[in-house]
Design an enzyme around this catalytic site. Structure first.
Site, PDB file in Angstrom:
ATOM      1  N   THR A   1      -5.347 -41.840 -29.580  1.00 15.08           N
ATOM      2  CA  THR A   1      -5.269 -42.318 -30.967  1.00 15.08           C
ATOM      3  C   THR A   1      -3.987 -43.113 -31.204  1.00 15.08           C
ATOM      4  OG1 THR A   1      -4.413 -40.120 -31.496  1.00 15.08           O
ATOM      5  CG2 THR A   1      -6.708 -40.534 -31.996  1.00 15.08           C
ATOM      6  N   THR A   2      -2.880 -42.626 -30.630  1.00 11.49           N
ATOM      7  CA  THR A   2      -1.609 -43.330 -30.816  1.00 11.49           C
ATOM      8  C   THR A   2      -1.684 -44.708 -30.166  1.00 11.49           C
ATOM      9  OG1 THR A   2      -0.509 -41.201 -30.742  1.00 11.49           O
ATOM     10  CG2 THR A   2       0.884 -43.126 -30.580  1.00 11.49           C
TER      11      THR A   2
ATOM     12  N   ASP B   1      -7.977 -32.207 -27.628  1.00 14.64           N
ATOM     13  CA  ASP B   1      -7.918 -33.518 -26.959  1.00 14.64           C
ATOM     14  C   ASP B   1      -8.358 -33.393 -25.504  1.00 14.64           C
ATOM     15  OD1 ASP B   1      -7.015 -34.526 -29.279  1.00 14.64           O
ATOM     16  OD2 ASP B   1      -5.117 -35.306 -28.551  1.00 14.64           O
TER      17      ASP B   1
ATOM     18  N   ASP C   1       0.245 -35.569 -32.232  1.00 12.02           N
ATOM     19  CA  ASP C   1      -1.097 -36.148 -32.165  1.00 12.02           C
ATOM     20  C   ASP C   1      -1.242 -37.260 -33.200  1.00 12.02           C
ATOM     21  OD1 ASP C   1      -3.760 -36.292 -31.351  1.00 12.02           O
ATOM     22  OD2 ASP C   1      -4.420 -34.985 -32.972  1.00 12.02           O
TER      23      ASP C   1
END
Length: 551
Positions: free
Chosen positions: A98-99, A391, A65
């Site tokens: 997020t990545t 998520d 994550d």
């Protein structure tokens, strides 16, 4: 930094301060931000790898994550910290992507660096980037697909996309089902979803397949007295925010007791008062009591005799979930207890989960709060599962609220890249270069997906781009077969908000970093003479670490 004045240097900054200016400052900041993007880049996509983070005391976190990785890494450089902020914003807003957000931000800066080398002024680049980001938002809305919140199959696909590449993937079917059921239960009538109403309890032991959903609330407490029933069916629940115990006198009163009889009478009266409270509870018809405050020993005895299941010191957040799940009212005064305030549940039972006693409040009629129990072999597995479920919950919640999705697998980025290139041609001027750079930067997503899967990124990009030029807007990269396929048909979809947020926050961070042309860093405070402890007297000397701008 000093000015000469009649041969006398005038110092403006404190001695030892460093100042980096112009191209050097930009280069330094861009390099730091790119390093952050590189750190998470390999985790992207179904074939992304995980990171193992070990902190100073040896605690281990194994995760895929993006935001968790960046939070756990101790990042010192100020420009790099801005990239971490991008991930945090993305996590707060949508919970996933997020990545992607960080990787796009890093790539935007890399492309900007190439333009800076061609002597394009930073303000031109930032202006072009802003125009491109705005246009990208409009294009994204164009290619978004409408969904119905009742379309369970599609919601499961969305949850699945959020979990892809995390270790939860092994039992994706099961977990997606849990997530979708949980979100649809807690959704309010107006379509808003507050994920806070879904409680995720972690338990080591068992396998991922043993994870389950409780249609109601799970409370980490046991009953207060062993004589109480372990299981109550058709429960009528009283939620009490008042102590079930003898009320001490508020005023400092002294009671002079002169004979043993008086003492006995005093104690009897105390017991009678407590019994009075319990009688009120019994009279309301309640057979389950959740108390936010204490229940004293005498009260426990009477409650057990009345066959009431009671727990005490229940957390405030749990009480709020109970209100939503059972329809009870939170009663704050003993005198306000009445039948109307009670809630209902089909079953209240104490069970052992992973060696701990827990109270299950189940079979609620229309629960607006539910719990998910996550099980896994080891602590690290359970922690990572919880992150994956978090998520997925957020993402499904966002789709139920927005009712819009886009295809995954790098499809929207490729489509945006093509359209932005066409748009750049109509703009002209130097901004055109920046918009083209923005378009090229977006292709980092399909490119990284290919790289992480061990495929040739250039071949893959060419193939996806060719599909999009033929008008196949939902085509993206299938990393398992190594070719471009229709992502919508394959069920790989993500919420529109994941993309809009990722692109806007990445662009904002890149613009902010590009506009900096001067970095002035204060020096660390010198050690005071005379062997004083660091920090001087009571912290008068050197500032505590982290307070100065020590990069």
């Amino acid at each position: 930094m000093s000015q000469q004045l009649g041969g006398q240097p005038i110092l403006i900054l404190k001695e030892g301060s460093t100042r980096t200016r112009g191209r050097d400052a930009q280069g330094m900041n861009i390099t730091a931000a790119k390093a952050v993007a590189a750190a998470v880049r390999t985790t992207l996509g179904p074939k992304g790898m995980d990171k193992m983070l070990v902190d100073t005391i040896g605690d281990v976190v194994i995760t895929n994550d993006g935001v968790t990785i960046l939070k756990e890494m101790d990042i010192e450089h100020p420009a790099a910290k801005m990239m971490v902020e991008v991930a945090k914003t993305q996590d707060d807003e949508v919970g996933d992507g997020t990545t992607s957000a960080v990787v796009i931000g890093g790539e935007l800066l890399k492309k900007a660096e190439e333009l800076l080398e061609q002597d394009v002024h930073p303000t031109v680049i930032t202006h072009g980037y802003r125009m491109a980001a705005e246009k990208a938002q409009a294009f994204l809305k164009d290619i978004a697909i409408d969904v119905k919140p009742t379309d369970k199959a599609l919601l499961k696909n969305i949850a699945g996309t959020a979990m892809t590449g995390k270790s939860a993937e092994a039992s994706k079917e099961k977990l997606c089902d849990l997530v979708v059921r949980a979100v649809t239960m807690v959704a309010d009538d107006d379509g808003s979803v507050d994920i806070e109403n879904i409680k995720v309890e972690k338990k080591n032991g068992g396998s991922i397949e043993d994870s389950e959903i409780v249609e109601g609330v799970l409370i980490d407490k046991e009953r207060v007295h062993p004589a109480m029933p372990k299981k109550v069916t058709n429960a009528k629940i009283l939620l009490l925010n008042a102590a079930v115990e003898f009320k001490k006198t508020e005023v400092d009163a002294e009671i002079a007791i002169t004979s043993p009889d008086q003492l006995q009478a005093f104690l009897d009266e105390e017991e009678r008062m407590v019994k009075g409270i319990v009688d009120k509870i019994v009279a309301s018809g309640a057979n389950v009591l959740f108390c936010q405050k204490g229940i004293d020993d005498i009260a426990q005895h009477y409650l057990a005799k009345a066959g009431i299941f009671a727990t005490r010191r229940v957390k405030k957040s749990d009480m709020e979930k109970l209100v939503r799940a059972t329809g009870a009212t939170l009663v704050s005064s003993i005198d306000a207890i009445s039948k109307e305030e009670l809630g209902k549940a089909g079953l209240v039972e104490e069970r052992k989960v992973g060696g701990e006693e827990m109270t299950f409040v189940e079979q609620c009629k229309n629960p607006k709060a539910v719990s998910i129990i996550v099980k896994g072999g080891t602590e690290h597995v359970v922690d990572e599962l919880e992150r994956a479920i978090h998520d997925a919950l957020r993402v499904v919640g966002v789709v139920v609220e927005d009712k819009k999705v886009v295809a995954g697998g790098g499809a929207p980025e490729t489509e945006l890249s093509l359209r932005l290139r066409e748009y750049a041609a109509t703009v002209g001027g130097k901004e055109q270069l920046a918009i083209e750079a923005f378009a090229a930067a977006l292709e980092i997503i399909p490119r990284t997906l290919a790289e992480n899967a061990g495929l040739d990124p250039i071949d893959m990009l060419v193939e996806i781009r060719a599909s999009h030029e033929k008008g196949k807007k939902t085509y993206g990269l299938n990393v398992f077969e190594g070719k471009a396929v229709d992502m919508k048909a394959a069920g790989v979809v993500e919420p529109l908000r994941v993309k809009t947020q990722a692109i806007s926050s990445a662009a904002e961070a890149a613009v902010m970093i590009l506009r900096i042309d001067d970095v002035i860093a204060s020096s660390k405070s010198p050690e005071p003479a005379g062997g004083m402890p660091p920090g001087g007297m009571g912290g008068m000397g050197g500032m505590p670490p982290g307070m100065g701008g020590d990069f």
